[in-house]
Scaffold this motif. Structure first.
Motif, PDB file in Angstrom:
ATOM      1  N   ASP A  47      91.989  43.110  22.886  1.00 48.77           N
ATOM      2  CA  ASP A  47      91.885  43.992  21.724  1.00 48.77           C
ATOM      3  C   ASP A  47      91.161  43.315  20.564  1.00 48.77           C
ATOM      4  O   ASP A  47      90.343  43.929  19.881  1.00 48.77           O
ATOM      5  CB  ASP A  47      93.271  44.460  21.277  1.00 48.77           C
ATOM      6  CG  ASP A  47      93.909  45.433  22.251  1.00 48.77           C
ATOM      7  OD1 ASP A  47      93.210  45.964  23.130  1.00 48.77           O
ATOM      8  OD2 ASP A  47      95.138  45.647  22.143  1.00 48.77           O
ATOM      9  N   PHE A  48      91.452  42.048  20.351  1.00 47.96           N
ATOM     10  CA  PHE A  48      90.775  41.292  19.288  1.00 47.96           C
ATOM     11  C   PHE A  48      89.268  41.257  19.553  1.00 47.96           C
ATOM     12  O   PHE A  48      88.463  41.465  18.654  1.00 47.96           O
ATOM     13  CB  PHE A  48      91.344  39.875  19.199  1.00 47.96           C
ATOM     14  CG  PHE A  48      90.756  39.064  18.086  1.00 47.96           C
ATOM     15  CD1 PHE A  48      91.307  39.085  16.824  1.00 47.96           C
ATOM     16  CD2 PHE A  48      89.621  38.270  18.292  1.00 47.96           C
ATOM     17  CE1 PHE A  48      90.765  38.340  15.786  1.00 47.96           C
ATOM     18  CE2 PHE A  48      89.072  37.531  17.269  1.00 47.96           C
ATOM     19  CZ  PHE A  48      89.644  37.561  16.007  1.00 47.96           C
ATOM     20  N   MET A  49      88.902  40.999  20.808  1.00 46.84           N
ATOM     21  CA  MET A  49      87.488  40.896  21.150  1.00 46.84           C
ATOM     22  C   MET A  49      86.774  42.243  21.040  1.00 46.84           C
ATOM     23  O   MET A  49      85.644  42.311  20.567  1.00 46.84           O
ATOM     24  CB  MET A  49      87.315  40.306  22.557  1.00 46.84           C
ATOM     25  CG  MET A  49      87.711  38.851  22.627  1.00 46.84           C
ATOM     26  SD  MET A  49      87.271  38.006  24.168  1.00 46.84           S
ATOM     27  CE  MET A  49      88.106  38.966  25.389  1.00 46.84           C
ATOM     28  N   THR A  50      87.436  43.330  21.455  1.00 42.77           N
ATOM     29  CA  THR A  50      86.787  44.640  21.346  1.00 42.77           C
ATOM     30  C   THR A  50      86.621  45.050  19.885  1.00 42.77           C
ATOM     31  O   THR A  50      85.610  45.646  19.522  1.00 42.77           O
ATOM     32  CB  THR A  50      87.564  45.722  22.130  1.00 42.77           C
ATOM     33  OG1 THR A  50      88.904  45.759  21.685  1.00 42.77           O
ATOM     34  CG2 THR A  50      87.504  45.465  23.619  1.00 42.77           C
ATOM     35  N   LYS A  51      87.591  44.708  19.048  1.00 44.44           N
ATOM     36  CA  LYS A  51      87.455  44.995  17.615  1.00 44.44           C
ATOM     37  C   LYS A  51      86.325  44.185  16.993  1.00 44.44           C
ATOM     38  O   LYS A  51      85.733  44.588  16.002  1.00 44.44           O
ATOM     39  CB  LYS A  51      88.769  44.718  16.877  1.00 44.44           C
ATOM     40  CG  LYS A  51      89.832  45.742  17.159  1.00 44.44           C
ATOM     41  CD  LYS A  51      91.139  45.387  16.476  1.00 44.44           C
ATOM     42  CE  LYS A  51      92.238  46.346  16.890  1.00 44.44           C
ATOM     43  NZ  LYS A  51      93.553  45.930  16.403  1.00 44.44           N
ATOM     44  N   ALA A  52      86.023  43.029  17.602  1.00 47.48           N
ATOM     45  CA  ALA A  52      84.946  42.172  17.098  1.00 47.48           C
ATOM     46  C   ALA A  52      83.576  42.594  17.639  1.00 47.48           C
ATOM     47  O   ALA A  52      82.575  41.971  17.304  1.00 47.48           O
ATOM     48  CB  ALA A  52      85.219  40.719  17.465  1.00 47.48           C
ATOM     49  N   GLY A  53      83.543  43.621  18.483  1.00 46.80           N
ATOM     50  CA  GLY A  53      82.261  44.150  18.925  1.00 46.80           C
ATOM     51  C   GLY A  53      81.871  43.851  20.360  1.00 46.80           C
ATOM     52  O   GLY A  53      80.749  44.143  20.773  1.00 46.80           O
ATOM     53  N   ILE A  54      82.763  43.301  21.148  1.00 45.22           N
ATOM     54  CA  ILE A  54      82.465  43.046  22.555  1.00 45.22           C
ATOM     55  C   ILE A  54      82.810  44.315  23.335  1.00 45.22           C
ATOM     56  O   ILE A  54      83.925  44.842  23.193  1.00 45.22           O
ATOM     57  CB  ILE A  54      83.272  41.840  23.089  1.00 45.22           C
ATOM     58  CG1 ILE A  54      82.855  40.581  22.324  1.00 45.22           C
ATOM     59  CG2 ILE A  54      83.063  41.660  24.585  1.00 45.22           C
ATOM     60  CD1 ILE A  54      83.702  39.375  22.610  1.00 45.22           C
ATOM     61  N   PRO A  55      81.875  44.808  24.143  1.00 42.04           N
ATOM     62  CA  PRO A  55      82.152  46.036  24.896  1.00 42.04           C
ATOM     63  C   PRO A  55      83.355  45.878  25.831  1.00 42.04           C
ATOM     64  O   PRO A  55      83.487  44.869  26.530  1.00 42.04           O
ATOM     65  CB  PRO A  55      80.871  46.262  25.710  1.00 42.04           C
ATOM     66  CG  PRO A  55      79.822  45.479  25.013  1.00 42.04           C
ATOM     67  CD  PRO A  55      80.518  44.319  24.366  1.00 42.04           C
ATOM     68  N   GLU A  56      84.201  46.868  25.834  1.00 37.06           N
ATOM     69  CA  GLU A  56      85.432  46.814  26.624  1.00 37.06           C
ATOM     70  C   GLU A  56      85.144  46.718  28.116  1.00 37.06           C
ATOM     71  O   GLU A  56      85.894  46.080  28.857  1.00 37.06           O
ATOM     72  CB  GLU A  56      86.284  48.053  26.326  1.00 37.06           C
ATOM     73  CG  GLU A  56      87.659  47.992  26.913  1.00 37.06           C
ATOM     74  CD  GLU A  56      88.558  49.134  26.442  1.00 37.06           C
ATOM     75  OE1 GLU A  56      89.638  49.290  27.034  1.00 37.06           O
ATOM     76  OE2 GLU A  56      88.179  49.852  25.504  1.00 37.06           O
ATOM     77  N   ASN A  57      84.042  47.307  28.569  1.00 34.86           N
ATOM     78  CA  ASN A  57      83.736  47.277  30.001  1.00 34.86           C
ATOM     79  C   ASN A  57      83.236  45.910  30.468  1.00 34.86           C
ATOM     80  O   ASN A  57      83.062  45.694  31.660  1.00 34.86           O
ATOM     81  CB  ASN A  57      82.740  48.369  30.376  1.00 34.86           C
ATOM     82  CG  ASN A  57      81.407  48.213  29.678  1.00 34.86           C
ATOM     83  OD1 ASN A  57      81.271  47.423  28.751  1.00 34.86           O
ATOM     84  ND2 ASN A  57      80.428  48.981  30.108  1.00 34.86           N
TER      85      ASN A  57
END
Length: 145
Positions: free
Chosen positions: A115-125
């Motif tokens: 979740d931290f990484m997706t909020k930072a702009g890394i695509p969830e897929n």
């Protein structure tokens, strides 16, 4: 002559204001600023220590599924490499001998980092979540290509 007097008056006012600022600094405010700076320095040192040991392992407190400030700082430093990756495996660890519901805790840790990484702009897929309860570890290991 009027311009010279006006210039002198403005300079005098500016110097007076600057002098008052330096003298009116509240000791309590100054102490709070110094304490915050010291806490920030301690936090930075802990992040640097973790990065030196293993930059891709984010330690967690034994009984906590929450990412602390040290882990967040470590992830922020890794973000450029993580954003450039095509695939990231986030493996949560929680030793079943220490925690009753280790599977849920290890999954929660991995999801917290994801979740931290997706909020930072890394695509969830680009992120895959895994867990491990067999090793005596408490944290999250990142593998990326």
């Amino acid at each position: 002559m009027k311009q010279l007097m006006l210039y002198g008056l403005v300079c005098g006012l500016l110097l007076g204001c600057a002098g008052n600022r330096a003298r009116t600094l509240d000791p309590a405010v100054q102490a709070a600023q110094e304490k915050a700076a010291a806490e920030k320095a301690v936090l930075e040192k802990k992040i640097e220590t973790n990065m030196a040991i293993d930059p891709n392992f984010i330690p967690f407190q034994k009984l906590s599924p929450k990412l602390d400030d040290i882990g967040k700082g470590q992830l922020l430093r890794l973000l450029p490499r993580l954003k450039a990756s095509k695939a990231i495996v986030v493996r949560g660890y929680c030793y079943r001998g220490d925690i009753g519901n280790a599977k849920a805790a290890s999954q929660a840790r991995a999801v917290e980092v994801k979740d931290f990484m997706t909020k930072a702009g890394i695509p969830e897929n680009h992120i895959t979540v895994r867990f491990d309860t067999g090793r005596k570890l408490h944290g999250v290991q990142l593998h990326y290509k």
